[in-house]
Motif scaffolding. Structure first.
Motif, PDB file in Angstrom:
ATOM      1  N   LYS A 133     -39.181  17.003 -57.240  1.00  0.00           N
ATOM      2  CA  LYS A 133     -38.122  16.612 -56.314  1.00  0.00           C
ATOM      3  C   LYS A 133     -38.227  17.306 -54.957  1.00  0.00           C
ATOM      4  O   LYS A 133     -37.552  16.907 -54.005  1.00  0.00           O
ATOM      5  CB  LYS A 133     -36.747  16.909 -56.924  1.00  0.00           C
ATOM      6  N   ASN A 134     -39.054  18.333 -54.862  1.00  0.00           N
ATOM      7  CA  ASN A 134     -39.159  19.073 -53.613  1.00  0.00           C
ATOM      8  C   ASN A 134     -39.633  18.174 -52.470  1.00  0.00           C
ATOM      9  O   ASN A 134     -40.486  17.298 -52.655  1.00  0.00           O
ATOM     10  CB  ASN A 134     -40.118  20.254 -53.765  1.00  0.00           C
ATOM     11  N   ALA A 135     -39.094  18.408 -51.282  1.00  0.00           N
ATOM     12  CA  ALA A 135     -39.368  17.555 -50.122  1.00  0.00           C
ATOM     13  C   ALA A 135     -40.842  17.533 -49.732  1.00  0.00           C
ATOM     14  O   ALA A 135     -41.307  16.562 -49.129  1.00  0.00           O
ATOM     15  CB  ALA A 135     -38.527  18.025 -48.937  1.00  0.00           C
ATOM     16  N   GLU A 152     -44.439  12.668 -48.990  1.00  0.00           N
ATOM     17  CA  GLU A 152     -45.578  11.874 -48.527  1.00  0.00           C
ATOM     18  C   GLU A 152     -46.889  12.392 -49.115  1.00  0.00           C
ATOM     19  O   GLU A 152     -47.950  12.290 -48.504  1.00  0.00           O
ATOM     20  CB  GLU A 152     -45.631  11.880 -47.001  1.00  0.00           C
ATOM     21  N   ASP A 153     -46.792  12.917 -50.344  1.00  0.00           N
ATOM     22  CA  ASP A 153     -47.975  13.426 -51.041  1.00  0.00           C
ATOM     23  C   ASP A 153     -48.521  12.300 -51.927  1.00  0.00           C
ATOM     24  O   ASP A 153     -47.955  11.998 -52.983  1.00  0.00           O
ATOM     25  CB  ASP A 153     -47.605  14.651 -51.879  1.00  0.00           C
ATOM     26  N   TYR A 163     -44.609   8.797 -55.219  1.00  0.00           N
ATOM     27  CA  TYR A 163     -43.920   7.743 -55.968  1.00  0.00           C
ATOM     28  C   TYR A 163     -43.032   8.339 -57.061  1.00  0.00           C
ATOM     29  O   TYR A 163     -41.882   7.915 -57.246  1.00  0.00           O
ATOM     30  CB  TYR A 163     -44.939   6.789 -56.583  1.00  0.00           C
ATOM     31  N   LEU A 164     -43.550   9.339 -57.753  1.00  0.00           N
ATOM     32  CA  LEU A 164     -42.758   9.958 -58.819  1.00  0.00           C
ATOM     33  C   LEU A 164     -41.521  10.649 -58.240  1.00  0.00           C
ATOM     34  O   LEU A 164     -40.420  10.571 -58.820  1.00  0.00           O
ATOM     35  CB  LEU A 164     -43.619  10.953 -59.586  1.00  0.00           C
ATOM     36  N   ARG A 165     -41.679  11.295 -57.088  1.00  0.00           N
ATOM     37  CA  ARG A 165     -40.517  11.916 -56.429  1.00  0.00           C
ATOM     38  C   ARG A 165     -39.490  10.850 -56.074  1.00  0.00           C
ATOM     39  O   ARG A 165     -38.280  11.041 -56.284  1.00  0.00           O
ATOM     40  CB  ARG A 165     -40.966  12.656 -55.162  1.00  0.00           C
ATOM     41  N   ILE A 169     -46.270  28.672 -57.991  1.00  0.00           N
ATOM     42  CA  ILE A 169     -45.968  27.260 -58.183  1.00  0.00           C
ATOM     43  C   ILE A 169     -47.054  26.418 -57.512  1.00  0.00           C
ATOM     44  O   ILE A 169     -47.511  26.716 -56.412  1.00  0.00           O
ATOM     45  CB  ILE A 169     -44.594  26.915 -57.593  1.00  0.00           C
ATOM     46  N   ALA A 170     -47.439  25.336 -58.172  1.00  0.00           N
ATOM     47  CA  ALA A 170     -48.533  24.497 -57.683  1.00  0.00           C
ATOM     48  C   ALA A 170     -48.279  24.026 -56.249  1.00  0.00           C
ATOM     49  O   ALA A 170     -47.210  23.547 -55.931  1.00  0.00           O
ATOM     50  CB  ALA A 170     -48.727  23.304 -58.599  1.00  0.00           C
ATOM     51  N   ASN A 171     -49.292  24.208 -55.429  1.00  0.00           N
ATOM     52  CA  ASN A 171     -49.278  23.693 -54.053  1.00  0.00           C
ATOM     53  C   ASN A 171     -48.191  24.329 -53.182  1.00  0.00           C
ATOM     54  O   ASN A 171     -47.734  23.723 -52.230  1.00  0.00           O
ATOM     55  CB  ASN A 171     -49.137  22.172 -54.033  1.00  0.00           C
ATOM     56  N   HIS A 172     -47.760  25.515 -53.514  1.00  0.00           N
ATOM     57  CA  HIS A 172     -46.778  26.204 -52.664  1.00  0.00           C
ATOM     58  C   HIS A 172     -47.359  27.519 -52.183  1.00  0.00           C
ATOM     59  O   HIS A 172     -48.188  28.105 -52.838  1.00  0.00           O
ATOM     60  CB  HIS A 172     -45.495  26.464 -53.453  1.00  0.00           C
TER      61      HIS A 172
END
Length: 381
Positions: free
Chosen positions: A294-296, A300-301, A321-323, A378-381
């Protein structure tokens, strides 16, 4: 026939790779069992479970007894046919519900009187009736009735509770021996080691249960609030006492980190609601760690949830899409997230097995924990 075969032992840890033979297929261990409490893994279809490699799922005797009821399942030809699942099924005894629904039950030497959480009706479970119900369900592996102690509990309570669990196991074994499967396939019976956080009670529990020569042994009463290191210590201590030639099942555990640590301590089988429950709440597990979709940052990922995963979710859809699905409260979000998380858990135990057999499990485990452990970024943070 039900049989366990030990395939490999890790030289640097207590990790094991094995095979469990059932009439519904061979199960490679270590194994993770998706939780299908009421005859369904929440938000995941049976065909999807097959695609991601689930070899066995878990059902719950308490819930299935109440709804749809044993008469319906018997008329359907057993649980496998009722739910359209041709692979393995393990059914819990209802002991955890005795623990978790404490306000609805009363325990005695004979069994447990409880009030249905559905309609308030009263019922009585005994070690014998639990075996009878599981005969009707037709699960490949059935569990003895036990009492799961809370945490914390004092020594005296844990001791008396374990004595009750042992007596119930003896009665369960006798009932098992005096009844037969109803649907033409073999059923196995597992006992449950209790004793809270007290090693001497755990040792006594193992000693008495092993005398019954059960088909496998579960470690219960952990992951109920005790410190994580205590859980690891008790699991390792208990596993070290259990027969080498029987499967070892750590009930209700856990996170990916928990599972890897428990495998290294000699555990073969796991179940937990975490991958599906957290999936339904937008937390996704990947080979690089977990994150909330859900993170912003994911708006557009347009990359997969996990670029190295080949599950349907990752093959077909993007993080963006999942977000969107979660933010729009679409049911599909729950399905896609649950599929992926289960695929990740099943991949994790398969990889663990592969590295046990290859002889480099410890090195692989340590690298994985740096990526996916609870303390990992956390992944990608």
């Amino acid at each position: 026939m039900f049989k366990f075969e030990l395939v490999a032992l890790d030289s640097k840890t207590s990790a094991r790779a094995g095979l469990i033979y059932t009439d519904h297929g061979v199960i490679e261990t270590p194994v993770f069992m998706p939780v299908g409490t009421q005859g369904t893994v929440k938000a995941v279809e049976q065909r999807e479970l097959v695609e991601i490699g689930a070899q066995i799922i878990l059902g719950n005797t308490y819930h299935l007894y109440l709804r749809p009821g044993t008469d319906v399942i018997f008329k359907a030809g057993g649980l496998h046919k009722f739910i359209g699942w041709e692979r393995g099924i393990l059914t819990d005894s209802g002991g955890f519900q005795i623990f978790s629904l404490a306000q609805f039950r009363k325990i005695s030497k004979e069994g447990v009187k409880f009030q249905s959480h559905i309609d308030g009706s009263y019922h009585f479970f005994t070690p014998e009736s639990i075996i009878d119900i599981q005969r009707i369900l037709g699960s490949d592996i059935m569990m003895c009735l036990d009492e799961c102690t809370p945490y914390p509990c004092d020594y005296d309570y844990a001791f008396k509770s374990n004595q009750l669990t042992i007596e119930w196991a003896k009665r369960s074994r006798e009932r098992f021996d005096n009844t037969k499967p109803l649907y033409g396939h073999t059923q196995a019976i597992f006992g449950i080691v209790q004793g809270s956080i007290y090693p001497e009670i755990r040792a006594k529990s193992v000693e008495e249960l092993v005398k019954l020569d059960l088909d496998g042994y579960a470690i219960g009463g952990l992951a109920v609030g005790e410190p994580i290191e205590t859980m690891y210590q008790i699991a390792e201590f208990t596993a070290s006492l259990l027969p080498v030639d029987k499967p070892r099942y750590l009930m209700g555990v856990g996170t990916p980190e928990n599972i890897l640590e428990a495998i290294s301590r000699g555990i073969d089988m796991f179940d937990c609601v975490i991958p599906t429950r957290n999936g339904r709440n937008a937390t996704l597990y990947t080979r690089e760690g977990k994150f909330s979709i859900k993170n912003a940052i994911y708006k557009e990922d347009f990359t997969p949830v996990d670029k190295d995963c080949d599950c349907y979710t990752c093959r077909s859809f993007t993080r963006a899409y999942l977000r969107h699905l979660f933010n729009a409260d679409e049911i599909l979000a729950l399905q896609l997230a649950s599929i992926h998380n289960l695929a990740f858990y099943l991949w994790l135990v398969r990889e663990a097995r592969s590295h046990i057999i290859q002889g480099d499990f410890l090195e692989w485990k340590d690298k994985m924990l740096q990526k996916i452990g609870e303390k990992a970024k956390i992944a990608n943070h």
